[in-house]
Design a protein around this motif. Sequence first.
Motif, mmCIF file in Angstrom:
data_model
loop_
_atom_site.group_PDB
_atom_site.id
_atom_site.type_symbol
_atom_site.label_atom_id
_atom_site.label_comp_id
_atom_site.label_asym_id
_atom_site.label_seq_id
_atom_site.Cartn_x
_atom_site.Cartn_y
_atom_site.Cartn_z
ATOM 1 N N ARG A 106 40.480 5.754 51.012
ATOM 2 C CA ARG A 106 39.788 6.998 51.236
ATOM 3 C C ARG A 106 39.592 7.713 49.914
ATOM 4 N NH1 ARG A 106 43.218 11.409 54.203
ATOM 5 N NH2 ARG A 106 41.579 12.645 53.247
ATOM 6 N N MET A 107 38.618 8.609 49.890
ATOM 7 C CA MET A 107 38.370 9.409 48.706
ATOM 8 C C MET A 107 39.270 10.628 48.745
ATOM 9 S SD MET A 107 34.252 9.161 48.293
ATOM 10 C CE MET A 107 34.353 9.974 46.702
ATOM 11 N N GLY A 108 39.719 11.063 47.592
ATOM 12 C CA GLY A 108 40.607 12.212 47.522
ATOM 13 C C GLY A 108 42.063 11.792 47.471
ATOM 14 N N ARG A 109 42.949 12.784 47.424
ATOM 15 C CA ARG A 109 44.378 12.514 47.332
ATOM 16 C C ARG A 109 44.937 12.148 48.706
ATOM 17 N NH1 ARG A 109 48.345 13.734 43.777
ATOM 18 N NH2 ARG A 109 46.849 14.872 42.476
ATOM 19 N N PRO A 110 45.633 10.998 48.836
ATOM 20 C CA PRO A 110 46.198 10.628 50.132
ATOM 21 C C PRO A 110 47.382 11.531 50.488
ATOM 22 C CG PRO A 110 46.866 9.053 48.469
ATOM 23 C CD PRO A 110 45.892 9.972 47.812
ATOM 24 N N THR A 111 47.634 11.649 51.777
ATOM 25 C CA THR A 111 48.760 12.453 52.243
ATOM 26 C C THR A 111 50.068 11.679 52.068
ATOM 27 O OG1 THR A 111 48.518 11.614 54.493
ATOM 28 C CG2 THR A 111 47.237 13.564 53.896
ATOM 29 N N SER A 112 51.175 12.378 52.258
ATOM 30 C CA SER A 112 52.490 11.731 52.131
ATOM 31 C C SER A 112 52.669 10.641 53.175
ATOM 32 C CB SER A 112 53.597 12.783 52.253
ATOM 33 O OG SER A 112 53.461 13.770 51.247
ATOM 34 N N ALA A 113 52.178 10.880 54.386
ATOM 35 C CA ALA A 113 52.308 9.861 55.434
ATOM 36 C C ALA A 113 51.502 8.616 55.089
ATOM 37 C CB ALA A 113 51.846 10.439 56.772
ATOM 38 N N GLU A 114 50.306 8.809 54.521
ATOM 39 C CA GLU A 114 49.492 7.658 54.131
ATOM 40 C C GLU A 114 50.135 6.889 52.991
ATOM 41 O OE1 GLU A 114 45.064 9.373 55.328
ATOM 42 O OE2 GLU A 114 45.848 9.621 53.291
ATOM 43 N N LYS A 115 50.725 7.607 52.036
ATOM 44 C CA LYS A 115 51.430 6.919 50.951
ATOM 45 C C LYS A 115 52.582 6.085 51.485
ATOM 46 C CE LYS A 115 50.536 10.191 47.180
ATOM 47 N NZ LYS A 115 51.187 11.133 46.227
ATOM 48 N N ALA A 121 52.999 4.858 54.493
ATOM 49 C CA ALA A 121 52.518 3.717 55.275
ATOM 50 C C ALA A 121 52.001 2.602 54.369
ATOM 51 C CB ALA A 121 51.426 4.174 56.240
ATOM 52 N N ALA A 122 51.282 2.972 53.295
ATOM 53 C CA ALA A 122 50.758 1.959 52.379
ATOM 54 C C ALA A 122 51.900 1.238 51.653
ATOM 55 C CB ALA A 122 49.819 2.611 51.382
ATOM 56 N N ARG A 123 52.912 1.980 51.222
ATOM 57 C CA ARG A 123 54.034 1.341 50.527
ATOM 58 C C ARG A 123 54.836 0.459 51.461
ATOM 59 N NH1 ARG A 123 56.091 6.548 46.878
ATOM 60 N NH2 ARG A 123 54.263 6.575 45.488
ATOM 61 N N GLN A 124 54.995 0.886 52.704
ATOM 62 C CA GLN A 124 55.719 0.057 53.660
ATOM 63 C C GLN A 124 54.954 -1.234 53.943
ATOM 64 O OE1 GLN A 124 56.533 2.060 57.331
ATOM 65 N NE2 GLN A 124 57.680 0.343 58.222
ATOM 66 N N ALA A 125 53.624 -1.146 54.033
ATOM 67 C CA ALA A 125 52.830 -2.359 54.250
ATOM 68 C C ALA A 125 52.909 -3.295 53.050
ATOM 69 C CB ALA A 125 51.376 -1.977 54.534
ATOM 70 N N ALA A 126 52.952 -2.739 51.838
ATOM 71 C CA ALA A 126 53.058 -3.583 50.643
ATOM 72 C C ALA A 126 54.411 -4.277 50.591
ATOM 73 C CB ALA A 126 52.841 -2.734 49.394
ATOM 74 N N ARG A 127 55.475 -3.551 50.933
ATOM 75 C CA ARG A 127 56.814 -4.184 50.951
ATOM 76 C C ARG A 127 56.879 -5.282 52.007
ATOM 77 N NH1 ARG A 127 58.699 1.321 50.145
ATOM 78 N NH2 ARG A 127 59.722 1.523 48.110
ATOM 79 N N ALA A 128 56.248 -5.070 53.152
ATOM 80 C CA ALA A 128 56.278 -6.087 54.203
ATOM 81 C C ALA A 128 55.499 -7.331 53.798
ATOM 82 C CB ALA A 128 55.725 -5.508 55.506
ATOM 83 N N ILE A 180 45.231 -5.846 43.091
ATOM 84 C CA ILE A 180 46.179 -5.992 44.204
ATOM 85 C C ILE A 180 46.599 -4.616 44.706
ATOM 86 C CG2 ILE A 180 48.364 -7.004 44.904
ATOM 87 C CD1 ILE A 180 48.107 -9.014 42.658
ATOM 88 N N ALA A 181 46.883 -3.708 43.788
ATOM 89 C CA ALA A 181 47.283 -2.361 44.186
ATOM 90 C C ALA A 181 46.172 -1.663 44.951
ATOM 91 C CB ALA A 181 47.677 -1.554 42.953
ATOM 92 N N ASP A 182 44.927 -1.852 44.547
ATOM 93 C CA ASP A 182 43.805 -1.223 45.237
ATOM 94 C C ASP A 182 43.649 -1.774 46.647
ATOM 95 O OD1 ASP A 182 41.214 0.465 44.929
ATOM 96 O OD2 ASP A 182 40.512 -1.459 45.686
ATOM 97 N N ALA A 183 43.938 -3.053 46.840
ATOM 98 C CA ALA A 183 43.812 -3.649 48.170
ATOM 99 C C ALA A 183 44.846 -3.089 49.135
ATOM 100 C CB ALA A 183 43.942 -5.163 48.078
ATOM 101 N N TYR A 184 46.028 -2.701 48.633
ATOM 102 C CA TYR A 184 47.081 -2.171 49.492
ATOM 103 C C TYR A 184 47.128 -0.647 49.502
ATOM 104 C CZ TYR A 184 48.988 -6.825 50.162
ATOM 105 O OH TYR A 184 49.158 -8.139 50.528
ATOM 106 N N LEU A 225 53.393 -0.537 42.062
ATOM 107 C CA LEU A 225 53.467 -1.963 42.343
ATOM 108 C C LEU A 225 54.137 -2.724 41.205
ATOM 109 C CD1 LEU A 225 52.718 -4.047 44.441
ATOM 110 C CD2 LEU A 225 50.513 -4.350 43.311
ATOM 111 N N ALA A 226 53.938 -2.283 39.953
ATOM 112 C CA ALA A 226 54.612 -2.936 38.823
ATOM 113 C C ALA A 226 56.125 -2.769 38.927
ATOM 114 C CB ALA A 226 54.100 -2.353 37.512
ATOM 115 N N LEU A 227 56.586 -1.597 39.362
ATOM 116 C CA LEU A 227 58.036 -1.398 39.550
ATOM 117 C C LEU A 227 58.571 -2.289 40.662
ATOM 118 C CD1 LEU A 227 58.280 2.494 39.212
ATOM 119 C CD2 LEU A 227 58.891 0.758 37.518
ATOM 120 N N ARG A 228 57.771 -2.503 41.715
ATOM 121 C CA ARG A 228 58.237 -3.381 42.798
ATOM 122 C C ARG A 228 58.330 -4.827 42.311
ATOM 123 N NH1 ARG A 228 58.368 0.996 43.891
ATOM 124 N NH2 ARG A 228 60.427 0.559 43.037
#
Length: 317
Positions: free
Chosen positions: A180-189, A191-198, A216-220, A227-230
Amino acid sequence: MSGGPQPAGYRAEVRVAGPAFGAAGTVQYVLGAVRTTSAEPALGWLCGEALRIADRLDPDPERSAWVRPAMRTAPVSAPAHASVPAPGPVPAPEPVSVPASEPAPEPESLPPPEPVPAPGPAPDCPAELRVWATDPDEQRAAREQLRAGGPLVVRVPDAGGTFILSVRPADSPWPPGGRRMGRPTSAEKAAARQAARADRQTIIERYGAREPLARIADAYGVTPGWLALRLDEWGVPRRQRYGAHLHRRPARRLFRGRMPRRTRTEVRAAQAEFTDRRTEVVTRYRDGESIASLARSFHVGHAWVAERLNEWGVPRR
């Protein structure tokens, strides 16, 4: 509009989905997005984007400024003064005699013809986009679907991917695979990080296949730094800076950092070796090797090699 509760707003977006070099599966990119208070402006913006994309892919000759009237071809018809023969009886074909020494083959002995598959129609993405954006029936159906409260999704295939045009209520979840365009919300962040970890193993495989970390980061939907820290946390060895670009050009053409500074004695020794192997150098140059390649091979300067070739009377290419 329907009597039910109306959404707080609508958001329209245009995405393109297709295969990306070095990435597994399909990658989606957002070409544009907008948020409106009602469905009509969102649908109008989407129609304008459809026409804009169609003109970029294949300009419409009816509306393009660069098309002159003389460039448009008219249907070819017979001139008025041309004489057309009157239809008459078709003459019967003359009989053809077959020699007795060459009997005709039996029909049963001939192999049956193989069926030729009919070629499928090639996708005409610009025409499909123009029809959807300008056809009254298509727009009426789109407005009725939005009034009913459902999202509108139009998929138009092209030779290299698929254009996805969508309008959905603002309170509906963001579609997977797009940002999405603009700053993502905390819930969206979260959810995206949880999907990347999974999807840890897939990320490691894509990174091992030399896909850029930012892609890769843009896709998730996460940041490249997170993502580099992960990757460090998962024990994945990091590539050099030039490693992410190996899928674009050969490795010998990449910059691997500045050469260590040499002493004057080392430089003179390299130049002396170049001069001692003069015959070999001249032969390699005449066989087609470039000055830059010779300079890299002997660890000397490009300009210095050119000066020596001129001094030795070697004709330059």
